[in-house]
Structures are given as structure tokens and as C-alpha cells.
Scaffold this active site. Structure first.
Site, short mmCIF file in Angstrom:
data_model
loop_
_atom_site.label_atom_id
_atom_site.label_comp_id
_atom_site.label_asym_id
_atom_site.label_seq_id
_atom_site.Cartn_x
_atom_site.Cartn_y
_atom_site.Cartn_z
N LYS A 120 -1.33 8.72 -8.53
CA LYS A 120 -0.88 7.37 -8.81
C LYS A 120 -1.08 7.04 -10.28
O LYS A 120 -2.10 7.41 -10.87
CB LYS A 120 -1.65 6.39 -7.91
CG LYS A 120 -1.15 4.95 -7.94
CD LYS A 120 -1.93 4.09 -6.94
CE LYS A 120 -1.49 2.64 -6.95
NZ LYS A 120 -2.24 1.82 -5.97
N SER A 195 0.32 -0.95 -2.82
CA SER A 195 0.92 -0.63 -4.11
C SER A 195 1.10 0.86 -4.36
O SER A 195 1.77 1.26 -5.32
CB SER A 195 0.03 -1.21 -5.23
OG SER A 195 -1.26 -0.63 -5.21
N SER A 219 -3.72 -0.89 -0.10
CA SER A 219 -2.68 -0.22 -0.87
C SER A 219 -2.55 1.28 -0.61
O SER A 219 -1.65 1.92 -1.15
CB SER A 219 -2.93 -0.44 -2.38
OG SER A 219 -2.67 -1.78 -2.73
#
Length: 497
Positions: A120, A195, A219
Site C-alpha cells: 500500500k 482504504s 481499511s
């Protein structure tokens, strides 16, 4: 420890993923003693174990494996937009070739040798951009690797690229990215969740074997549910946060994505452990998670006999899609068939979690993101005076969702409202934590849906904060004053930003 799995509860047996919601498990610390050797082999389905075995036996090479994944990644990326940055092919293949040479020379290789990992983009990597999905950090390259990334590389993993996310991790659809919108691999018209939507989509589309994400308020778990993969949020402190771009420091956790429970567990074991660079990391010994995986063929007809499972009542009431409730009930029934004792658990404080989370997370983000002023960090916009430089740099670099949360956090921390909002939210947090502890004293596992619905259509959901207000402002006494706070912040947004 929290896990979201898209697998049917068939004891680690992998099944095709769908874009439907799945089940979240909250676990207390269970017995982690090694499983007898007679029951520990062969291992359950695992891309990591299969890759390791194939490389050592010479059935395949790391170069061939890397080429296969890179081809699939580049073929699907224009449709999915899972990655913000993809490592050049020559860099990936060079690392793979070095690994093949080690194997030919009978040198020792790590547990993740040849495994292609997505990271990420709010987790620092020294050889790639780390933008946290924000234009404010466009082209920023940190001079170091996050501790989790360093451990991956030391174990032989190859980082194939940086995955998309909602800006600074603030969102639940990945539509809040400052760069692009990621699509769900199972339905390109739907979001992958957020996210960490880029990481979940990349694993789901087999653009990489496993991926790292971060979880502040769901997330990792929610996008894992939406994309049909396994998502694991470790207990706070289990994995070092060093190198993770801060959103809400008391809540942020680096988590794992995999296509099987075994892969998620092996990935977690690799990145876990105490870190001198993170004072909040746990000094507890890291268990051998892989030794706990038992193939279904080696189990009795009632392998989970004696395990106590609690179903959180409040998560299966109004506001949750009927299909989601049916799916969770089906999973619970199967657990009963496997020998679990299932009871419903009432947690009245559960519904206060979301408003408390938004106040605490926004307050911490207000503090953490103050460093991005165009001078100390972040891209700079020229201004005639210092105040204009600060304001223009943040106004042009930050998205609307991030600005709203900074405003809300700043307001909640202000002298006149600290006790009414931030302090009260901390008190609610303690109440919720105590209620969960009490429930886990009576149960080994707590179950709830990972999300109240299936993946939304792209472009159909309001901004996360606005959506939260619309749902909750009339459901709790705690929210009445908060609703006026929202109206005040809208006023500020119109006339200040």
C-alpha cells in the site's frame, strides 16, 4: 486480532471469491502450541508454500514466476488501476534472477522467496514513490524502507509495486485517491472497498500473491470482503508502524491480504515482532502461525468441538442487507456443524464505536497532518508570505475528504470543545473496549459482518464522512451535538477553504 475472510468456513479450503460481504472474526489469544508433526503435513492450500516448494525442487524458477505475474499485472492494470506505481520489469527480474542463483548454489533462502508482494502506498519504500494517495506527496521517495517492508525483503519477497488507496487512508471506496479510482476485479462497475482497495484488488486479480495494507477503522477487513480475499488486521503493536504514513496513530495497524488464510498467516509471521524504531510495538514472542494450519483431511468430524463462538447481535439488525445476514447465519450454522457452541452476544455500546472513531481518528489526523505545510513536508506552492504558502500548499495538495476530517479534528481538540468531544470519545472508547473484553472472556471468537452491504457502485456513495453523518446523526444521543458540529464544519468549508 481481526480477520475478514471471503472463504467459505470450510477449514481453510479455498473457494472462488465473489463481490459479496464476508465475515469478520474477533479472536482472543488462543493456544499456540505446535501441532503434532503427524497432523501438520501436508500443508493447506497456500501460494506461498507452493511457490517455495516449487522453487527449491526446480519445478519452476523465480524468473519465470515473476514474468507470469508481471504479464498478468500489466494486462489487467488498465482496467483495474490497482497500482499507483509498478516496479520496472528489469528490476523485478534482476531480483528474481539473484534468487535463482542462490537456489542453484544451495544457499539458504527465506520463507517468502520469490513471492511477489504489493505494498500500500502509505507504507514507505526506499526505491519507489510513497505518496499516501495524495497530490501533496507526489513524487516523494523516502530514504528508508518501513520495518514491515524491510522484513519482507529480508525473507526473499519481491515488492512488485505500490497499490492505490484513499488519500492518507481516509475513505472506504478508494475513490478518494488523489490519482485514480480502482475497480473491483469481480465487477468493474463497483468499488473494491477502502482504504486499502488497491491491495485487495491486486491480490484478488492475481496481480501479486499477497499484499500489505493498513487498517485504522476497517481499511483491510472491508476491502478484503468486497474483493473476495482474506484480510487480517493484527492486534495493535504486533507489527511495527515504523514507515507507515500516520493517519490516527493510536489506531493505525499494518495488515495482510492473501488468497488463503495460510498465506495471510505466513505473511503476518514474517512482518511481526518488536522494533526499536516503534515504541508501541509488542515485545511478546511471535508465535509460529504456520504450524497451526491443519488440512481438513486430517481433522475429525467435529474438529472445533468446545470452541465458543459469539455472534454480535447489534451487527445483524436494521441497516444490514438481508443477503449479508443470511450469509453470516449460514457461516454460523456451519461452525455449529463443526462442533462450535454458538451464542448471541449483546454489546449495546457497539453502535457508539463509529462516532467515537470519527472524533478520535479525525483529532489525531489533524495533529499528524499538520506537518504537511509545504515547508517541512509536501509539495510547495509559492506564496507572497508564509501564511499564504502554508494555506495554498495544503489547499491545492489535499482532497476534500482529508480537509473535512482535519477541520473536524481541529474543532474537537479546541479549548472550548475538547471535553465535549475528544475526552468524551475517549471515555466511550474505554467502555467499548471493556465490553469486548467481557464478551471475549466468555467466548473464544466474536463474529460480525465485515460490511453491511456488498460493494457499492462506483460514483454512487457520498464522501465517507458525509455518509457517516447521514446514517448516525439521528440514532444516538451522542450524535445530536455532533450533528451541529457537522453543520458548523460545512460552514467553515464553504467560507474558509
Amino acid at each position: 486480532m481481526l480477520s475478514s475472510s471471503a472463504q467459505t468456513p470450510r477449514l481453510l479450503r479455498h473457494s472462488p471469491a465473489t463481490a459479496a460481504t464476508t465475515t469478520t472474526f474477533t479472536l482472543k489469544c488462543l493456544n499456540t502450541s505446535p501441532i503434532p508433526a503427524s497432523a501438520a503435513s501436508p500443508p493447506p492450500s497456500s501460494q506461498i508454500i507452493t511457490t517455495h516448494t516449487s522453487l527449491l525442487s526446480g519445478q519452476t524458477s523465480a524468473v519465470d514466476l515473476a514474468k507470469s505475474f508481471l504479464q498478468r499485472l500489466r494486462r489487467n492494470e488498465p482496467k483495474l488501476s490497482s497500482f499507483l506505481y509498478v516496479s520496472p520489469d528489469d528490476s523485478v527480474l534482476k531480483q528474481a534472477e539473484e534468487l535463482d542463483n542462490k537456489i542453484r548454489n544451495n544457499e539458504e533462502v527465506g520463507a517468502l522467496a520469490g513471492v511477489l508482494v504489493g505494498v500500500k502506498d502509505n507504507i514507505c519504500t526506499s526505491d519507489m514513490p510513497s505518496t499516501a494517495g495524495s497530490r501533496l506527496l507526489e513524487n516523494y521517495r523516502p530514504p528508508f524502507d518501513a520495518t514491515a517492508v524491510r522484513k519482507l525483503r529480508e525473507s526473499g519477497a519481491i515488492v512488485v509495486g505500490k497499490t492505490n488507496l484513499d488519500e492518507f487512508g481516509m475513505g472506504s471506496t478508494t475513490e478518494g485517491s488523489g490519482y485514480q479510482v480502482t475497480a473491483n476485479p469481480w465487477d468493474l462497475s463497483r468499488v473494491p472497498g477502502g482504504s486499502s482497495g488497491g491491495s485487495a484488488a491486486a491480490v484478488s486479480a492475481r496481480q501479486c500473491m499477497v499484499a500489505l495494507g493498513s487498517d485504522t477503522g476497517g481499511s483491510v477487513r472491508q476491502p478484503a470482503s468486497f474483493c473476495g480475499v482474506v484480510g487480517l488486521k493484527p492486534t495493535y503493536g504486533r507489527v511495527s508502524r515504523y514507515g507507515l504514513v500516520a493517519y490516527a496513530s493510536s489506531l493505525d495497524v499494518i495488515g495482510c491480504f492473501g488468497s488463503s488464510v495460510a498465506d495471510a498467516g505466513i505473511l503476518l509471521q514474517t512482518i511481526s515482532g518488536y522494533d526499536n524504531f516503534d515504541a508501541t510495538s509488542s515485545t511478546r514472542e511471535v508465535p509460529n502461525y504456520a504450524s497451526q494450519f491443519v488440512p481438513v483431511d486430517y481433522m475429525e468430524s467435529k474438529p472445533l468441538k468446545g470452541l465458543k463462538v459469539g455472534v454480535i447481535q447489534e451487527t445483524l439488525e436494521s441497516g444490514v442487507d438481508s443477503e449479508v445476514i443470511s450469509s453470516v447465519r449460514s457461516a454460523v450454522s456451519h461452525l455449529e456443524e463443526l462442533g462450535c457452541t454458538v451464542t448471541e452476544v449483546a454489546l449495546p455500546s457497539f453502535l457508539l464505536g463509529l462516532p467515537a472513531y470519527y472524533i478520535l481518528a479525525s483529532s489525531e489526523s489533524s495533529s499528524n497532518l499538520s506537518r504537511y505545510d509545504g515547508v517541512r513536508y509536501g509539495n510547495q506552492v509559492f506564496g507572497d508570505e508564509l501564511k499564504a504558502l502554508y494555506g495554498d500548499s495544503r489547499a491545492q495538495g489535499l482532497g476534500s475528504e482529508v480537509k473535512m476530517r482535519i477541520l473536524m479534528g481541529t474543532y474537537a481538540l479546541s479549548a472550548g470543545y475538547y471535553d465535549a468531544y475528544y475526552k468524551r470519545a475517549q471515555q466511550v472508547r474505554t467502555i467499548i473496549r471493556n465490553s469486548f473484553k467481557e464478551a471475549l472472556d466468555k467466548n473464544d471468537i466474536l463474529i460480525s459482518p465485515a460490511a453491511p452491504s456488498v460493494a457499492y457502485k462506483i460514483g454512487t456513495t457520498p464522501a465517507t464522512f458525509h455518509f457517516f453523518i447521514l446514517i448516525l446523526s439521528s440514532h444516538s444521543p451522542f450524535m445530536y451535538s455532533f450533528h451541529f458540529l457537522f453543520i458548523y464544519l460545512v460552514y467553515l468549508k464553504i467560507f474558509v477553504i
